[in-house]
Design a protein around this motif. Structure first.
Motif, PDB file in Angstrom:
ATOM      1  N   LEU A 224       0.835  -1.201   0.000  1.00 19.91           N
ATOM      2  CA  LEU A 224       0.000   0.000   0.000  1.00 19.91           C
ATOM      3  C   LEU A 224       0.867   1.248   0.000  1.00 19.91           C
ATOM      4  O   LEU A 224       1.882   1.314   0.704  1.00 19.91           O
TER       5      LEU A 224
ATOM      6  N   TYR B 112       0.682   5.827  -0.406  1.00 19.97           N
ATOM      7  CA  TYR B 112       0.027   7.111  -0.625  1.00 19.97           C
ATOM      8  C   TYR B 112       0.980   7.939  -1.453  1.00 19.97           C
ATOM      9  O   TYR B 112       2.043   8.354  -0.971  1.00 19.97           O
TER      10      TYR B 112
ATOM     11  N   THR C 282      -4.979   3.403   7.010  1.00 17.45           N
ATOM     12  CA  THR C 282      -4.674   3.015   5.626  1.00 17.45           C
ATOM     13  C   THR C 282      -4.974   1.536   5.417  1.00 17.45           C
ATOM     14  O   THR C 282      -5.596   1.140   4.419  1.00 17.45           O
TER      15      THR C 282
ATOM     16  N   ARG D   8      -8.773   0.874   5.437  1.00 16.31           N
ATOM     17  CA  ARG D   8      -9.397   1.306   4.185  1.00 16.31           C
ATOM     18  C   ARG D   8      -9.109   0.322   3.054  1.00 16.31           C
ATOM     19  O   ARG D   8      -9.981   0.047   2.219  1.00 16.31           O
ATOM     20  N   SER D   9      -7.917  -0.215   3.035  1.00 15.05           N
ATOM     21  CA  SER D   9      -7.574  -1.177   1.996  1.00 15.05           C
ATOM     22  C   SER D   9      -8.367  -2.469   2.156  1.00 15.05           C
ATOM     23  O   SER D   9      -8.810  -3.057   1.161  1.00 15.05           O
TER      24      SER D   9
ATOM     25  N   ARG E 223     -11.602  -2.173   0.519  1.00 19.66           N
ATOM     26  CA  ARG E 223     -11.491  -1.812  -0.900  1.00 19.66           C
ATOM     27  C   ARG E 223     -11.767  -0.320  -1.148  1.00 19.66           C
ATOM     28  O   ARG E 223     -12.211   0.073  -2.224  1.00 19.66           O
ATOM     29  N   LEU E 224     -11.484   0.503  -0.168  1.00 25.36           N
ATOM     30  CA  LEU E 224     -11.561   1.949  -0.350  1.00 25.36           C
ATOM     31  C   LEU E 224     -10.224   2.499  -0.840  1.00 25.36           C
ATOM     32  O   LEU E 224     -10.155   3.650  -1.274  1.00 25.36           O
ATOM     33  N   LEU E 225      -9.185   1.701  -0.731  1.00 29.11           N
ATOM     34  CA  LEU E 225      -7.857   2.084  -1.192  1.00 29.11           C
ATOM     35  C   LEU E 225      -7.285   0.921  -1.992  1.00 29.11           C
ATOM     36  O   LEU E 225      -7.190  -0.199  -1.493  1.00 29.11           O
ATOM     37  N   LYS E 226      -6.917   1.199  -3.233  1.00 24.45           N
ATOM     38  CA  LYS E 226      -6.411   0.136  -4.111  1.00 24.45           C
ATOM     39  C   LYS E 226      -4.942  -0.143  -3.816  1.00 24.45           C
ATOM     40  O   LYS E 226      -4.117   0.771  -3.775  1.00 24.45           O
TER      41      LYS E 226
END
Length: 291
Positions: free
Chosen positions: A11, A13, A44, A47-48, A51-54
């Motif tokens: 992951l 940003y 983070t 959220r991943s 599936r809110l963060l790819k």
């Protein structure tokens, strides 16, 4: 059994890598709490998992299915998430907000049903928001607003619930009320609960499983009584402390040292009666929680 699993998850940003090749398995039907200092990657990761963060690479598996392959509505029927600081449109009432939790079950063939109504009313009752159902969300206090969002999450009726700091804006009494509610959902309905908490002692009290995160890495994972000690707190939070047994629940209780104010009792030893009660409570907890 595993509810959520990450396989070689990476992951980022922007250009900043947060997690590298993370492998994590969160137990089904249990309460898992992520702990760690601000900015360590807890939110983070949460959220991943929703599936809110790819991810840059790797995989998140929800109940045996690759989450990337599932339709959005299908995910919403299996998992609900309450992020940090959600915002509602101006003028939206509490009732209208909570009804949004039933969106995944609506389609052109099936509109609002009796089951939808029952789930919404139950969510309002569980969060003690029924008297405020006709109030607009923007007119509520911070604590009331948080409870309204939790009610929407509960109305979704999913077997897995993810919450990012659900006790934010709540006073101590309402923090306990919310955590007791989540505990009740887990105990009575076997819901899988995954949440981020800042209060280590409440995390130890309510979690079956704790994941301690430091700089994008999992430092330790397991039952609170197995992993939470002075060394872990020093590593994760850069904080000196004593870890004693909670006299009521037998779980680890962190007593931090001050960086300015020094402890009066450097060699504190708990009262013998308190120690005995703590040991008995811990033994009972361990008997109830299989390894």
């Amino acid at each position: 059994m595993t509810a959520i699993q990450s396989n070689e998850l990476c992951l980022s940003y922007g250009d900043t890598r947060i997690f590298e090749s993370l492998n994590l398995s969160l137990p089904k039907g249990k309460i898992t709490v992520f702990i760690g200092s601000n900015g360590c990657g807890k939110s983070t990761l949460l959220r991943s998992l929703a599936r809110l963060l790819k991810p840059q690479k790797g995989q998140v598996v929800l109940d045996g299915s690759d989450i990337a392959s599932l339709a959005t509505k299908e995910i919403a029927r299996r998992m609900a998430i309450l992020p940090q600081g959600p915002a509602a449109p101006d003028g939206l009432t509490v009732l209208q907000l909570v009804k949004q939790g039933r969106y995944p079950y609506q389609n052109w063939l099936q509109q609002w049903s009796k089951e939808d109504e029952t789930m919404v009313q139950r969510a309002l009752e569980l969060t003690h928001m029924t008297p405020l159902a006709d109030r607009t969300v923007d007119s509520l206090s911070g604590g009331q607003r948080q409870r309204a969002w939790i009610a929407m999450t509960l109305a979704q009726g999913t077997p897995t619930i993810l919450l990012d700091e659900p006790t934010t804006y709540l006073d101590l009494a309402h923090q306990i009320e919310v955590l007791d509610l989540l505990h009740q959902l887990n105990e009575q309905e076997q819901r899988t609960i995954v949440m981020v908490l800042h209060d280590i002692n409440l995390a130890c009290r309510y979690a079956h499983n704790i994941v301690a995160i430091k700089n994008g890495k999992v430092c330790a994972e397991g039952r609170p009584q197995d992993i939470v000690d002075e060394s872990l707190i020093a590593t994760v939070f850069d904080l000196d402390c004593r870890v004693i047994q909670d006299p009521l629940f037998g779980t680890p209780m962190v007593v931090p040292f001050g960086r300015g104010k020094q402890p009066v009792f450097q060699d504190f030893v708990p009262d013998a009666a308190v120690t005995a009660a703590s040991a008995a409570a811990t033994a009972a907890v361990r008997e109830e929680q299989p390894v």
